[in-house]
Design a protein around this motif. Structure first.
Motif, PDB file in Angstrom:
ATOM      1  N   LEU A  14      51.124  13.533  19.863  1.00  0.00           N
ATOM      2  CA  LEU A  14      52.429  14.194  19.705  1.00  0.00           C
ATOM      3  C   LEU A  14      53.072  14.441  21.065  1.00  0.00           C
ATOM      4  N   GLY A  15      54.331  14.064  21.217  1.00  0.00           N
ATOM      5  CA  GLY A  15      55.003  14.164  22.516  1.00  0.00           C
ATOM      6  C   GLY A  15      54.454  13.102  23.444  1.00  0.00           C
ATOM      7  N   THR A  16      54.511  11.865  22.995  1.00  0.00           N
ATOM      8  CA  THR A  16      53.779  10.771  23.669  1.00  0.00           C
ATOM      9  C   THR A  16      54.403  10.354  24.998  1.00  0.00           C
ATOM     10  N   ILE A  30      54.321   9.899  18.860  1.00  0.00           N
ATOM     11  CA  ILE A  30      55.613  10.428  18.375  1.00  0.00           C
ATOM     12  C   ILE A  30      56.315  11.115  19.534  1.00  0.00           C
ATOM     13  N   ASP A  31      57.612  10.911  19.650  1.00  0.00           N
ATOM     14  CA  ASP A  31      58.375  11.680  20.637  1.00  0.00           C
ATOM     15  C   ASP A  31      59.803  11.903  20.133  1.00  0.00           C
ATOM     16  N   LEU A  32      60.340  13.051  20.480  1.00  0.00           N
ATOM     17  CA  LEU A  32      61.704  13.404  20.100  1.00  0.00           C
ATOM     18  C   LEU A  32      62.726  12.555  20.853  1.00  0.00           C
ATOM     19  N   ASN A  33      62.340  12.072  22.026  1.00  0.00           N
ATOM     20  CA  ASN A  33      63.258  11.391  22.931  1.00  0.00           C
ATOM     21  C   ASN A  33      63.194   9.868  22.693  1.00  0.00           C
ATOM     22  N   VAL A  57      60.141   7.710  16.785  1.00  0.00           N
ATOM     23  CA  VAL A  57      60.955   8.856  17.206  1.00  0.00           C
ATOM     24  C   VAL A  57      60.836   9.930  16.138  1.00  0.00           C
ATOM     25  N   GLY A  58      60.641  11.180  16.549  1.00  0.00           N
ATOM     26  CA  GLY A  58      60.592  12.248  15.554  1.00  0.00           C
ATOM     27  C   GLY A  58      60.351  13.600  16.181  1.00  0.00           C
ATOM     28  N   ASP A  59      60.653  14.636  15.410  1.00  0.00           N
ATOM     29  CA  ASP A  59      60.434  16.017  15.837  1.00  0.00           C
ATOM     30  C   ASP A  59      59.035  16.417  15.356  1.00  0.00           C
ATOM     31  N   TRP A  60      58.078  16.370  16.268  1.00  0.00           N
ATOM     32  CA  TRP A  60      56.659  16.594  15.959  1.00  0.00           C
ATOM     33  C   TRP A  60      56.222  15.823  14.705  1.00  0.00           C
ATOM     34  N   PHE A  61      55.967  16.521  13.577  1.00  0.00           N
ATOM     35  CA  PHE A  61      55.386  15.854  12.399  1.00  0.00           C
ATOM     36  C   PHE A  61      56.452  15.299  11.449  1.00  0.00           C
ATOM     37  N   ALA A 118      47.859  16.304  22.013  1.00  0.00           N
ATOM     38  CA  ALA A 118      49.225  16.535  22.493  1.00  0.00           C
ATOM     39  C   ALA A 118      49.184  17.130  23.893  1.00  0.00           C
ATOM     40  N   ASN A 119      50.138  16.678  24.682  1.00  0.00           N
ATOM     41  CA  ASN A 119      50.452  17.326  25.957  1.00  0.00           C
ATOM     42  C   ASN A 119      51.903  17.769  25.820  1.00  0.00           C
ATOM     43  N   PRO A 120      52.126  18.900  25.130  1.00  0.00           N
ATOM     44  CA  PRO A 120      53.502  19.311  24.822  1.00  0.00           C
ATOM     45  C   PRO A 120      54.139  20.024  26.014  1.00  0.00           C
ATOM     46  N   GLY A 148      63.316  18.772  28.658  1.00  0.00           N
ATOM     47  CA  GLY A 148      62.759  18.752  27.297  1.00  0.00           C
ATOM     48  C   GLY A 148      61.293  18.342  27.260  1.00  0.00           C
ATOM     49  N   ALA A 149      60.812  17.773  28.361  1.00  0.00           N
ATOM     50  CA  ALA A 149      59.394  17.396  28.432  1.00  0.00           C
ATOM     51  C   ALA A 149      58.551  18.523  29.010  1.00  0.00           C
ATOM     52  N   LEU A 150      59.217  19.541  29.550  1.00  0.00           N
ATOM     53  CA  LEU A 150      58.492  20.521  30.365  1.00  0.00           C
ATOM     54  C   LEU A 150      58.516  21.934  29.813  1.00  0.00           C
TER      55      LEU A 150
HETATM   56  C1  LIG Z   1      54.702  17.140  28.856  1.00  0.00           C
HETATM   57  S1  LIG Z   1      55.495  15.711  28.198  1.00  0.00           S
HETATM   58  C2  LIG Z   1      54.072  14.697  27.857  1.00  0.00           C
HETATM   59  C3  LIG Z   1      54.323  13.212  27.897  1.00  0.00           C
HETATM   60  C4  LIG Z   1      53.061  12.351  27.795  1.00  0.00           C
HETATM   61  N1  LIG Z   1      52.303  12.658  26.593  1.00  0.00           N
HETATM   62  C5  LIG Z   1      52.180  12.555  29.010  1.00  0.00           C
HETATM   63  O1  LIG Z   1      51.168  13.239  28.893  1.00  0.00           O
HETATM   64  O2  LIG Z   1      52.500  12.009  30.076  1.00  0.00           O
HETATM   65  C6  LIG Z   1      55.977  16.326  26.591  1.00  0.00           C
HETATM   66  C7  LIG Z   1      56.650  15.328  25.685  1.00  0.00           C
HETATM   67  O3  LIG Z   1      56.938  15.991  24.452  1.00  0.00           O
HETATM   68  C8  LIG Z   1      58.185  15.515  23.962  1.00  0.00           C
HETATM   69  N2  LIG Z   1      58.718  16.500  23.016  1.00  0.00           N
HETATM   70  C9  LIG Z   1      59.310  17.692  23.297  1.00  0.00           C
HETATM   71  N3  LIG Z   1      59.673  18.306  22.156  1.00  0.00           N
HETATM   72  C10 LIG Z   1      59.309  17.485  21.125  1.00  0.00           C
HETATM   73  C11 LIG Z   1      59.410  17.576  19.697  1.00  0.00           C
HETATM   74  N4  LIG Z   1      59.996  18.623  19.101  1.00  0.00           N
HETATM   75  N5  LIG Z   1      58.916  16.560  18.962  1.00  0.00           N
HETATM   76  C12 LIG Z   1      58.340  15.482  19.553  1.00  0.00           C
HETATM   77  N6  LIG Z   1      58.218  15.345  20.910  1.00  0.00           N
HETATM   78  C13 LIG Z   1      58.692  16.341  21.683  1.00  0.00           C
HETATM   79  C14 LIG Z   1      59.018  15.324  25.219  1.00  0.00           C
HETATM   80  O4  LIG Z   1      60.109  14.450  24.985  1.00  0.00           O
HETATM   81  C15 LIG Z   1      57.971  14.779  26.200  1.00  0.00           C
HETATM   82  O5  LIG Z   1      57.940  13.373  26.176  1.00  0.00           O
END
Ligand SMILES: C[S@@+](CC[C@H](N)C(=O)[O-])C[C@H]1O[C@@H](n2cnc3c(N)ncnc32)[C@H](O)[C@@H]1O
Length: 282
Positions: free
Chosen positions: A118-120, A141-144, A167-171, A184-186, A207-209
């Motif tokens: 999740l959040g790939t 899966i990633d929102l972006n 592409v998706g919002d988590w699940f 996940a690394n959210p 949004g990744a941080l």
């Molecule tokens: C910390 S980054 C991790 C990226 C990658 N997994 C890594 O470890 O390098 C968090 C990721 O979560 C995604 N993300 C944030 N909110 C999300 C959501 N609601 N649903 C899916 N992905 C989401 C971001 O777009 C980002 O790519």
């Protein structure tokens, strides 16, 4: 100009600009321009740089001196021995996240299974695990949408076929199937975290941080919602900040996960917390 002199001048410019790894950055950028590795550079430093190579290199050094991350300038970063494309739509994969890969690998059963990342982002974790376990299927899966496009390009470029990205919002984008392992690394920084103003992080997508509730909002959501997506005895593994281990373990225990524990990164910080879903009390 000779390559070794060009390199020394570039490194001292980056030192003046405050780069913490000036010489290495200059070497990586010169290798990128010349299409060679660092061993070649050490061997052939007395060669002359071509005019267009020198101009390209100097433009990259100027961008680096202005703070741009090396991984965005070269468009690549190594993770778990894989060369991954990177870009401004994704987090730059970190060595710390290899702790998550190692922890997941040691809990993936010997039989074939299904993994959810999740959040790939660039696909780093899903691709590392899929490359290690060709008998498993990994879904990222990633929102972006930009991140998902990049993850797909990485899979294609690396020839890793047992992986898919959506592409998706988590699940939300998933069908009804369950997973043997969820990783996940959210986002896990608070919005006033001082790290957001430092180094490469300034250029990475917010949004990744950033997550609410002092960085814990997404971690709490994933602990709660993953219970509905894990098979009996499936594992949830979450990367988090160095100070968040106790809070994530507490959340895992409160939701009924078993064998809750944390693992440390190479610097000795708690970096990954995990638990086994026994399959009852949803
Ligand atoms: C910390 S980054 C991790 C990226 C990658 N997994 C890594 O470890 O390098 C968090 C990721 O979560 C995604 N993300 C944030 N909110 C999300 C959501 N609601 N649903 C899916 N992905 C989401 C971001 O777009 C980002 O790519």
């Amino acid at each position: 100009m000779r390559l070794d002199i060009l390199l020394a001048r570039a490194a001292s410019r980056l030192v003046e600009a405050g780069s913490p790894s000036a010489r290495l950055d200059a070497e990586v950028l010169l290798c990128h321009v010349l299409g060679v590795d660092r061993a070649w550079l050490y061997t052939w430093g007395d060669r002359e740089a071509g005019g267009s190579d020198q101009a390209r290199f100097e433009a990259l050094i100027a961008a680096r001196a202005a703070g741009q991350p090396v991984a965005y300038l070269t468009g690549e970063r190594e993770f778990w021995g894989l060369s991954l494309l990177t870009g401004p739509s994704t987090l730059i994969p970190r060595p710390d996240t290899e702790t998550l890969v190692a922890a997941a690998l040691s809990r993936m059963p010997a039989r074939a299974g299904r993994l959810l990342d999740l959040g790939t982002g660039s696909g780093a974790v899903a691709l590392a695990l899929a490359s290690e376990r060709p008998d498993w299927y990994a879904l990222g899966i990633d929102l972006n949408p930009g991140a998902v496009a990049l993850a797909r390009r990485n899979a294609e470029r690396l020839g890793i076929a047992n992986v898919g990205f959506r592409v998706g919002d988590w699940f939300a984008a998933l069908d009804e199937s369950d997973f043997d392992v969820i990783v996940a690394n959210p986002p896990y920084l608070a919005d006033d975290d001082p790290h957001l103003e430092l180094g490469d992080v300034r250029f990475e997508p917010r949004g990744a941080l950033v997550a609410g509730d002092q960085g814990l909002a997404d971690l709490h959501h994933l602990v709660d919602a993953s219970r509905h997506r894990l098979v009996a005895d499936g594992w949830l593994l979450l990367e988090h900040g160095a100070e968040q281990g106790a809070a994530v373990r507490e959340a895992l225990c409160a939701k009924g996960y078993q064998d809750v524990a944390s693992e440390q990164d190479l610097a000795g910080h708690e970096r990954v917390s995990l638990g086994r879903w026994a399959g009852s009390r949803r």
